[in-house]
Write a protein that holds these residues in place. Structure first.
Motif, PDB file in Angstrom:
ATOM      1  N   PRO A   1      12.641  -5.463  34.056  1.00 46.14           N
ATOM      2  CA  PRO A   1      12.875  -6.733  33.360  1.00 46.14           C
ATOM      3  C   PRO A   1      14.344  -6.993  33.061  1.00 46.14           C
ATOM      4  O   PRO A   1      14.796  -8.148  33.051  1.00 46.14           O
TER       5      PRO A   1
ATOM      6  N   ARG B   1      12.216 -13.147  43.409  1.00 49.46           N
ATOM      7  CA  ARG B   1      12.163 -11.797  43.967  1.00 49.46           C
ATOM      8  C   ARG B   1      13.528 -11.293  44.415  1.00 49.46           C
ATOM      9  O   ARG B   1      14.402 -12.085  44.793  1.00 49.46           O
TER      10      ARG B   1
ATOM     11  N   CYS C   1      12.783   1.321  40.511  1.00 49.33           N
ATOM     12  CA  CYS C   1      12.041   0.338  41.304  1.00 49.33           C
ATOM     13  C   CYS C   1      11.974   0.737  42.770  1.00 49.33           C
ATOM     14  O   CYS C   1      10.914   0.653  43.399  1.00 49.33           O
TER      15      CYS C   1
ATOM     16  N   GLN D   1       9.271  -8.520  41.964  1.00 43.80           N
ATOM     17  CA  GLN D   1       8.865  -9.914  41.924  1.00 43.80           C
ATOM     18  C   GLN D   1       8.419 -10.327  40.526  1.00 43.80           C
ATOM     19  O   GLN D   1       7.745  -9.581  39.829  1.00 43.80           O
ATOM     20  N   THR D   2       8.814 -11.540  40.157  1.00 42.44           N
ATOM     21  CA  THR D   2       8.380 -12.153  38.907  1.00 42.44           C
ATOM     22  C   THR D   2       7.701 -13.475  39.230  1.00 42.44           C
ATOM     23  O   THR D   2       8.225 -14.265  40.018  1.00 42.44           O
TER      24      THR D   2
ATOM     25  N   MET E   1       5.338  -9.504  36.092  1.00 41.06           N
ATOM     26  CA  MET E   1       6.239  -8.772  36.983  1.00 41.06           C
ATOM     27  C   MET E   1       5.450  -7.736  37.764  1.00 41.06           C
ATOM     28  O   MET E   1       4.479  -7.158  37.265  1.00 41.06           O
ATOM     29  N   GLU E   2       5.929  -7.498  38.985  1.00 42.81           N
ATOM     30  CA  GLU E   2       5.216  -6.573  39.864  1.00 42.81           C
ATOM     31  C   GLU E   2       6.148  -6.123  40.979  1.00 42.81           C
ATOM     32  O   GLU E   2       7.144  -6.795  41.284  1.00 42.81           O
TER      33      GLU E   2
ATOM     34  N   MET F   1      15.564 -10.613  35.446  1.00 39.13           N
ATOM     35  CA  MET F   1      14.328 -10.791  36.184  1.00 39.13           C
ATOM     36  C   MET F   1      13.190 -11.259  35.308  1.00 39.13           C
ATOM     37  O   MET F   1      12.229 -11.868  35.784  1.00 39.13           O
ATOM     38  N   ASP F   2      13.271 -11.021  33.994  1.00 38.48           N
ATOM     39  CA  ASP F   2      12.189 -11.453  33.116  1.00 38.48           C
ATOM     40  C   ASP F   2      12.514 -12.773  32.408  1.00 38.48           C
ATOM     41  O   ASP F   2      11.805 -13.181  31.475  1.00 38.48           O
TER      42      ASP F   2
END
Length: 344
Positions: free
Chosen positions: A95, A113, A127, A155-156, A280-281, A338-339
Motif C-alpha cells: 500500500p 497496476r 511483492c 494491482q489496486t 489490493m492484490e 498504490m492505496d
C-alpha cells in the motif's frame, strides 16, 4: 468484404491459427457463411482438445486436489497461501509503494497496476518474492494450458459507484474462446459487498450444450450491439445459464492471503460494488496460442528478457497503441501511493 480486407486476407487467414477472436476486426472469423459451416465451432473444439493434451504434462507438478478443483469448477482456491512472515511484509510494503503506475478506467472502476518483474525487487522486494512463488507459476501454466512465463503485477482496484456508468467487467462474460489463466493473491479480506470476483462453476467445460451455444453465437456475433460480444468476449445473460446445464455464478468471498487462479474462458464477472471500495492484490495473467503452436518457445523466458518481461510487454503494447497497430496500452499516471483513492 472491403478492398482493404481483401488485401489483408492472407493475414486474416493466418490469424485463424492463433488467439485472434474479434468477429468485427477479422472478416473470416466474423463470416456467417464460414461459421455456419463450423469455423468457430472447430476453432473452439481444437483449442479445447489441445489445452487438455498440454495439461497432461503440465499437471504432473500439481496436487491431485488442485487438478480436480480445476476440472470441476474452472478455478482453484488456495487459502493461507504465503508464509505469515512474508505476507505481513507484503501487506506493509504494497500500500505504501509510490509509483507512476498505469491506470485503466471502466465505468466506476479504476484498475491501477505496476509490474512485478525481477528488476523491480529493489523497490518491492516482498511483492516480487510473493509474485514469483513457483506455485503461482505452476498453477497458471496448468489452468492456462500454456508452458510459458506469466505476467505479474501489483494491482489496486478502486470502485466508486458515484462515478456512474456500467463497468463492463460486472457483466457475466468469457474473455475469449480458449483457456486463459488469471490469478489474484488478495492482500485484504474480500467480503460479499467488496465487489468480489464471481465465476460460474463448470462453465469452462466444452459440453455438447456449450458447443451448440458457441455455434449459435458465432452466427450473429459480428452484428451484436454489445461491442465486447462482437469482439469475441461473449456475454452471457444469467437467465440463460440453465439451458447450458449451469448454475448461478458463485461469489469468491475469501480471507486475505488467498490465491485464486481461474480459467477466464469460463463465465465470470466482477460483482458490482454498491459502495466505494478499494482492493489490493497481486495479479497475474497468462494467455498463449490456443493450439500450442509456439513450438515450445517462450521468448519472454529468454535471458535478459525474463527479468523485465512484464515491463517490456507493457511498453510494446503502449507503442502499438501509439502507432495504431491494435495495441491497448494503459496510460501512465503521475506518482501516487498504490492505496490512494485518487485516480486519473
Amino acid at each position: 468484404m472491403r478492398a482493404l480486407d481483401l488485401l489483408k486476407l492472407p493475414l486474416h487467414a493466418l490469424a485463424l491459427a492463433g488467439k485472434t477472436k474479434s468477429f468485427v476486426a477479422n472478416p473470416l472469423i466474423g463470416s456467417h457463411w464460414l461459421n455456419e459451416r463450423g469455423l468457430h465451432r472447430q476453432r473452439v473444439d481444437l483449442a479445447d482438445r489441445s489445452a487438455w493434451a498440454r495439461r497432461r504434462q503440465l499437471g504432473k507438478v500439481l496436487a491431485a486436489e488442485e487438478r480436480d478443483a480445476y476440472a470441476r469448477d474452472g478455478f482453484v482456491v488456495k487459502r493461507d497461501f504465503l508464509p505469515a512472515e512474508l505476507f505481513a511484509r507484503l501487506q506493509a510494503e504494497a500500500p505504501a509503494h509510490v509509483a507512476a503506475a498505469r491506470e485503466m478506467r471502466q465505468g466506476p472502476a479504476v484498475t491501477r497496476r505496476v509490474a512485478l518483474d525481477s528488476v523491480d525487487a529493489a523497490n518491492l522486494p516482498a511483492c516480487v518474492a510473493a509474485a514469483n512463488d513457483p506455485r503461482i507459476d505452476q498453477l497458471m501454466r496448468y489452468v492456462g494450458a500454456h508452458d510459458a512465463v506469466p505476467l505479474l503485477y501489483l494491482q489496486t482496484i478502486i470502485v466508486d459507484p458515484a462515478r456512474g456508468n456500467q463497468d463492463p467487467q460486472t457483466v457475466l462474460h468469457r474473455d475469449t474462446f480458449h483457456a486463459i489463466a488469471k490469478a489474484w493473491l488478495f492482500l485484504q479480506d474480500v467480503g460479499e459487498d467488496d465487489g468480489p470476483f464471481s465465476y460460474v462453476p463448470g462453465s469452462h467445460r466444452l459440453t455438447d450444450a456449450m458447443r451448440a451455444w458457441e455455434y449459435e453465437e458465432s452466427l450473429k456475433a459480428a452484428h451484436s450491439e454489445n461491442v465486447y460480444h462482437a469482439r469475441g468476449s461473449f456475454r452471457m445473460p444469467p437467465e440463460d445459464l440453465g439451458r447450458l446445464g449451469l448454475g448461478p455464478a458463485l461469489k469468491v468471498v475469501v480471507p486475505a492471503n488467498t490465491l485464486v487462479v481461474a480459467d477466464t474462458h469460463g463465465f465470470h464477472a466482477r460483482t458490482p460494488s454498491l459502495r466505494p471500495t478499494l482492493r489490493m492484490e497481486i495479479y497475474g495473467t497468462l494467455r498463449g496460442n490456443p493450439y500450442g503452436l509456439g513450438f515450445g518457445l517462450d521468448p519472454l523466458a529468454w535471458p535478459g528478457i525474463r527479468s523485465r518481461r512484464t515491463n517490456l510487454v507493457d511498453q510494446a503494447e503502449e507503442l502499438a497503441g501509439r502507432l495504431k497497430l491494435g495495441g491497448k496500452g494503459w496510460p501512465v499516471v503521475s506518482a501516487r501511493r498504490m492505496d490512494s483513492a485518487s485516480v486519473g
